[in-house]
Design a protein around this motif. Structure first.
Motif, PDB file in Angstrom:
ATOM      1  N   SER A   6       4.307  -5.638  -0.734  1.00 16.68           N
ATOM      2  CA  SER A   6       4.061  -4.200  -0.844  1.00 16.68           C
ATOM      3  C   SER A   6       2.553  -3.952  -0.817  1.00 16.68           C
ATOM      4  O   SER A   6       1.762  -4.866  -1.031  1.00 16.68           O
ATOM      5  N   ARG A   8       0.743  -2.536  -3.033  1.00 18.48           N
ATOM      6  CA  ARG A   8       0.202  -2.875  -4.356  1.00 18.48           C
ATOM      7  C   ARG A   8       0.016  -4.390  -4.495  1.00 18.48           C
ATOM      8  O   ARG A   8      -1.002  -4.849  -5.009  1.00 18.48           O
ATOM      9  N   GLN A   9       1.003  -5.163  -4.019  1.00 19.91           N
ATOM     10  CA  GLN A   9       0.887  -6.617  -4.081  1.00 19.91           C
ATOM     11  C   GLN A   9      -0.272  -7.109  -3.224  1.00 19.91           C
ATOM     12  O   GLN A   9      -0.993  -8.029  -3.605  1.00 19.91           O
TER      13      GLN A   9
END
Length: 150
Positions: A6, A8-9
């Motif tokens: 993602s 965010r990751q």
């Protein structure tokens, strides 16, 4: 099952990569480069570290490539935080060496002497992250393969 990372990751990974790559080559440069190439005296008790600026730009370039343009504020904030911690440490060392001087005078002297070097590091960080974001736009990271569990 492992899916694609993602955003965010990717930002977390980008910050971790930039943080580790800032320290590892920086320590190698400190060991391998002669002292006259590691730091130049800029003003009184301040100095500029060109090798650190180059390593910082490269590490944030890789972070920007992983995280894209959203990594820029994170990377610059990470560098600024590390710089503030280094300044606090320098102020503490200087005050310990000269305890008779008021802390505010010592802090002002340390900050004034190190502003050029810190500004150059922030500029290198921002340019590295911007270059990494440009590389990310041209060549995004391949998606992670999806593995089926048995």
């Amino acid at each position: 099952m492992i899916g694609p990372a993602s955003p965010r990751q990717r930002l977390i990974l980008a910050a971790a990569v930039a943080f580790v790559l800032d320290f590892a080559p920086g320590l190698l440069a400190a060991r391998l480069l002669p002292a006259r190439l590691q730091a130049f005296t800029a003003h009184g008790n301040g100095f500029i570290q060109p090798a650190t600026c180059v390593v910082l730009a490269i590490s944030l370039l890789l972070g920007g490539w992983i995280g894209g343009r959203r990594f820029l504020p994170i990377g610059v904030a990470l560098v600024l935080l590390l710089q503030l911690m280094a300044l606090a440490l320098l102020v503490q060392i200087a005050h310990g060496a000269m305890p008779q001087r008021p802390l505010s005078v010592t802090a002002a002297s340390v900050v004034a002497g190190n502003v050029p070097g810190l500004g150059l590091q922030l500029l290198a960080a921002a340019l590295g992250a911007l270059a990494g974001a440009a590389v990310h736009r041209r060549r995004p990271l391949p998606p992670l393969p999806i593995q089926e569990s048995p």
